[in-house]
Design an enzyme around this catalytic site. Structure first.
Site, PDB file in Angstrom:
ATOM      1  N   GLU A 198     -51.146 -17.922 -48.579  1.00 39.50           N
ATOM      2  CA  GLU A 198     -51.414 -19.268 -49.253  1.00 39.50           C
ATOM      3  C   GLU A 198     -49.851 -20.225 -49.393  1.00 39.50           C
ATOM      4  O   GLU A 198     -50.036 -20.985 -49.873  1.00 39.50           O
ATOM      5  CB  GLU A 198     -51.768 -18.825 -50.879  1.00 39.50           C
ATOM      6  CG  GLU A 198     -52.013 -19.739 -51.852  1.00 39.50           C
ATOM      7  CD  GLU A 198     -50.627 -20.082 -52.430  1.00 39.50           C
ATOM      8  OE1 GLU A 198     -50.534 -20.876 -53.446  1.00 39.50           O
ATOM      9  OE2 GLU A 198     -49.668 -19.203 -52.217  1.00 39.50           O
ATOM     10  N   TRP A 199     -49.226 -19.585 -48.597  1.00 45.50           N
ATOM     11  CA  TRP A 199     -47.909 -20.252 -48.003  1.00 45.50           C
ATOM     12  C   TRP A 199     -46.812 -20.271 -49.282  1.00 45.50           C
ATOM     13  O   TRP A 199     -45.953 -21.081 -49.086  1.00 45.50           O
ATOM     14  CB  TRP A 199     -48.199 -21.568 -47.679  1.00 45.50           C
ATOM     15  CG  TRP A 199     -49.392 -21.705 -46.517  1.00 45.50           C
ATOM     16  CD1 TRP A 199     -49.682 -20.638 -45.505  1.00 45.50           C
ATOM     17  CD2 TRP A 199     -50.335 -22.561 -46.425  1.00 45.50           C
ATOM     18  NE1 TRP A 199     -50.772 -21.037 -44.960  1.00 45.50           N
ATOM     19  CE2 TRP A 199     -51.214 -22.162 -45.460  1.00 45.50           C
ATOM     20  CE3 TRP A 199     -50.751 -23.816 -47.267  1.00 45.50           C
ATOM     21  CZ2 TRP A 199     -52.315 -22.815 -45.136  1.00 45.50           C
ATOM     22  CZ3 TRP A 199     -51.736 -24.295 -46.999  1.00 45.50           C
ATOM     23  CH2 TRP A 199     -52.657 -24.017 -45.973  1.00 45.50           C
ATOM     24  N   GLY A 200     -47.422 -19.740 -50.471  1.00 47.71           N
ATOM     25  CA  GLY A 200     -46.336 -20.071 -51.585  1.00 47.71           C
ATOM     26  C   GLY A 200     -46.321 -21.118 -52.418  1.00 47.71           C
ATOM     27  O   GLY A 200     -45.897 -21.357 -53.213  1.00 47.71           O
ATOM     28  N   ASP A 201     -47.420 -21.774 -52.042  1.00 44.15           N
ATOM     29  CA  ASP A 201     -47.827 -22.970 -52.701  1.00 44.15           C
ATOM     30  C   ASP A 201     -48.081 -22.937 -54.362  1.00 44.15           C
ATOM     31  O   ASP A 201     -47.519 -23.944 -55.185  1.00 44.15           O
ATOM     32  CB  ASP A 201     -48.862 -23.707 -52.226  1.00 44.15           C
ATOM     33  CG  ASP A 201     -48.598 -24.507 -50.674  1.00 44.15           C
ATOM     34  OD1 ASP A 201     -47.408 -24.287 -50.265  1.00 44.15           O
ATOM     35  OD2 ASP A 201     -49.260 -25.301 -50.026  1.00 44.15           O
ATOM     36  N   ASN A 202     -48.690 -21.948 -54.555  1.00 43.73           N
ATOM     37  CA  ASN A 202     -48.955 -21.789 -56.114  1.00 43.73           C
ATOM     38  C   ASN A 202     -48.437 -20.687 -56.490  1.00 43.73           C
ATOM     39  O   ASN A 202     -48.922 -19.832 -57.425  1.00 43.73           O
ATOM     40  CB  ASN A 202     -50.721 -21.826 -56.174  1.00 43.73           C
ATOM     41  CG  ASN A 202     -51.309 -23.216 -55.887  1.00 43.73           C
ATOM     42  OD1 ASN A 202     -51.151 -23.831 -56.502  1.00 43.73           O
ATOM     43  ND2 ASN A 202     -51.690 -23.016 -54.602  1.00 43.73           N
ATOM     44  N   ASP A 239     -45.477 -21.553 -42.444  1.00 42.00           N
ATOM     45  CA  ASP A 239     -45.670 -20.565 -41.135  1.00 42.00           C
ATOM     46  C   ASP A 239     -44.261 -20.703 -40.871  1.00 42.00           C
ATOM     47  O   ASP A 239     -43.356 -21.462 -40.565  1.00 42.00           O
ATOM     48  CB  ASP A 239     -46.272 -21.339 -40.071  1.00 42.00           C
ATOM     49  CG  ASP A 239     -47.953 -21.214 -40.409  1.00 42.00           C
ATOM     50  OD1 ASP A 239     -48.197 -20.788 -41.614  1.00 42.00           O
ATOM     51  OD2 ASP A 239     -48.473 -21.700 -39.490  1.00 42.00           O
ATOM     52  N   ASP A 244     -56.596 -17.287 -45.592  1.00 39.32           N
ATOM     53  CA  ASP A 244     -55.800 -18.205 -45.645  1.00 39.32           C
ATOM     54  C   ASP A 244     -56.121 -19.288 -46.455  1.00 39.32           C
ATOM     55  O   ASP A 244     -57.048 -19.251 -47.163  1.00 39.32           O
ATOM     56  CB  ASP A 244     -56.036 -19.017 -43.890  1.00 39.32           C
ATOM     57  CG  ASP A 244     -54.759 -19.530 -43.494  1.00 39.32           C
ATOM     58  OD1 ASP A 244     -53.637 -19.918 -44.298  1.00 39.32           O
ATOM     59  OD2 ASP A 244     -54.232 -19.574 -42.260  1.00 39.32           O
TER      60      ASP A 244
HETATM   61  C1  GLA Z   1     -52.286 -20.971 -41.053  1.00 39.26           C
HETATM   62  C2  GLA Z   1     -51.501 -19.597 -41.272  1.00 39.26           C
HETATM   63  C3  GLA Z   1     -51.093 -19.052 -40.088  1.00 39.26           C
HETATM   64  C4  GLA Z   1     -52.042 -18.942 -39.081  1.00 39.26           C
HETATM   65  C5  GLA Z   1     -53.013 -20.329 -38.846  1.00 39.26           C
HETATM   66  C6  GLA Z   1     -54.288 -19.944 -38.135  1.00 39.26           C
HETATM   67  O1  GLA Z   1     -51.187 -21.936 -40.536  1.00 39.26           O
HETATM   68  O2  GLA Z   1     -50.234 -19.460 -42.161  1.00 39.26           O
HETATM   69  O3  GLA Z   1     -50.497 -17.809 -40.172  1.00 39.26           O
HETATM   70  O4  GLA Z   1     -52.975 -17.775 -39.680  1.00 39.26           O
HETATM   71  O5  GLA Z   1     -53.332 -20.852 -40.278  1.00 39.26           O
HETATM   72  O6  GLA Z   1     -54.943 -21.162 -38.058  1.00 39.26           O
END
Ligand code: GLA
Length: 409
Positions: free
Chosen positions: A183-187, A205, A150
């Protein structure tokens, strides 16, 4: 002498740097499995994991390709031990993590775990920063096959280097691991992720809704948004060319069997298959209904996701509330999904001959004027007609999908 040792250390570090890489020949098709987060958040235990492993077999998920059971955040104590090791929470995992991994492996499945690049995980447990090599050895001693990593509490860390450090640590520890970059696509991980990990999250998420934005901690400085099925798909339309065997765009885990209607669940699953997305279930398998089971074990849909070419599909057209998604498959086959995004039932009338579909990113053309295809309904499991006959017609309920596979006649 000192100079000699220094030179040796430099030479060794260069050799190690050159040698370390991601594990190749893993995740050649999008990974399939189950993750604890979407249902259990940090409330997980050995019992839950064992139950899920048993249910994989009972529901026949293993037979259709689901393989990984991944524990997300919340598995450890809030502090490392005196030697700096992570410690599984003894209340949740009284027999330690190796026992859990052994159980999962005894079912012929694979086991995954979670941590984070930063000083702490998103749930406030110890993160991997500065402990990468130590943690990688610990994970190898547990027998893990998959690591979700994460991006919370990372301050000014530089994402490509942070993930590369963990990749190198895993490689040095020696046990092959699918490395999931979260990494949520931020970088823009699609630009650097392929040589580091096997999949990377493309967005924040997922939230259990069909088409919404859910603002978390609204008004607070650390406000962020989670997204429903459609915003996630729309947000990252232009990065499909970065995905392929061994390196996938990951639009996040599935919300199937949780809060959506049956029609929405069907289109959610099929759209993920059309997107060559990792198929990571997030529902409580103990309460899995017959309808959900039928959906998640639909082999013909899963074959679209797992197609060896590994081409991510795209939205070809959005017209009269119908979103048409297309995915080129092996042997000049194609998968085509028609999603009714409106509140009312729609009648589809689609002429493949009048729609020559060109995939510019992967240089493929679906031209029913040149090739005759058999059209097969992937939910009803029956051949309909060929593309030379009249346009294909179907009634599509609100938020449902009509999905076909075209195979050369
Ligand atoms: C982030 C991730 C989620 C999950 C939570 C756990 O938000 O993107 O998929 O793993 O952390 O805290």
């Amino acid at each position: 002498m000192k100079k000699y040792i220094f030179m040796l250390a430099v030479a060794l570090s260069i050799t190690l740097n050159v040698a370390a890489q991601k594990f190749e020949n893993l995740a050649l098709t999008p990974p399939m499995g189950w993750n604890s987060w979407n249902t259990f958040a940090c409330d997980i235990s050995e019992k839950t994991v064992k139950d899920m492993a048993d249910l994989f077999i009972e529901l026949g998920l293993d037979k259709v390709g689901f393989e990984y059971i991944v524990i997300d955040d919340g598995w450890m104590l809030k502090e490392r031990d005196k030697q700096g090791n992570l410690v599984p929470d003894p209340k949740k995992f009284p027999n330690g993590m190796k026992a859990v991994a052994d159980y999962v492996h005894s079912k012929g499945l694979k086991f995954g775990i979670y941590n984070c690049c930063g000083s702490q995980t998103c749930g406030g447990y110890p993160g991997g920063r500065g402990h990468e090599y130590q943690d990688a050895l610990l994970y190898a001693s547990y027998g893990i096959d998959y690591l979700k990593y994460d991006w919370c509490n990372t301050g000014k860390m530089y994402a490509p280097e942070a993930y590369k450090t963990m990749r190198d640590a895993l490689y040095t520890a020696g046990r092959p691991v699918v490395f999931s970059i979260c990494e949520w696509g931020d970088n823009q991980p699609w630009e650097w992720g392929a040589e580091i990990g096997h999949l990377w999250r493309t967005t924040g998420d997922i939230y259990c809704c069909y088409d919404c934005e859910y603002v978390v901690k609204k008004g607070e400085p650390d406000q962020w948004s989670a997204w429903g099925v459609w915003p996630i798909l729309r947000m990252r339309k232009d990065i499909r060319k970065y995905a392929g065997p061994g390196h996938w765009n990951d639009p996040d885990m599935l919300e199937i069997g949780k809060c959506l209607s049956a029609a929405e669940d069907r289109s959610h699953f099929a759209l993920w298959c059309l997107s060559a997305a990792p198929l990571i279930l997030g529902n409580d398998l103990r309460t899995c209904t017959e309808e959900t089971k039928k959906l998640i074990t639909n082999k013909e849909l899963i074959e679209v996701d797992q197609d060896k070419l590994g081409i991510q599909g795209f939205e070809y057209q959005f017209k009269d509330s119908i979103s048409i998604w297309v995915k080129p498959l092996e042997n000049d086959s194609w998968a085509v999904g028609f999603v009714n995004t409106s509140k009312d039932e729609k009648v589809l009338n689609f002429d493949f001959k009048a729609n020559v579909i060109v995939d510019k990113d992967f240089n493929k053309t679906l031209d029913a004027n040149k090739t005759e295809y058999v059209i097969r309904d992937l939910f009803e499991h029956k051949d309909l007609k060929t593309t030379t006959k009249k346009p294909v017609t179907a009634k599509i309920a609100s938020h449902d999908i009509f999905m076909v596979r075209l195979t050369k006649k």
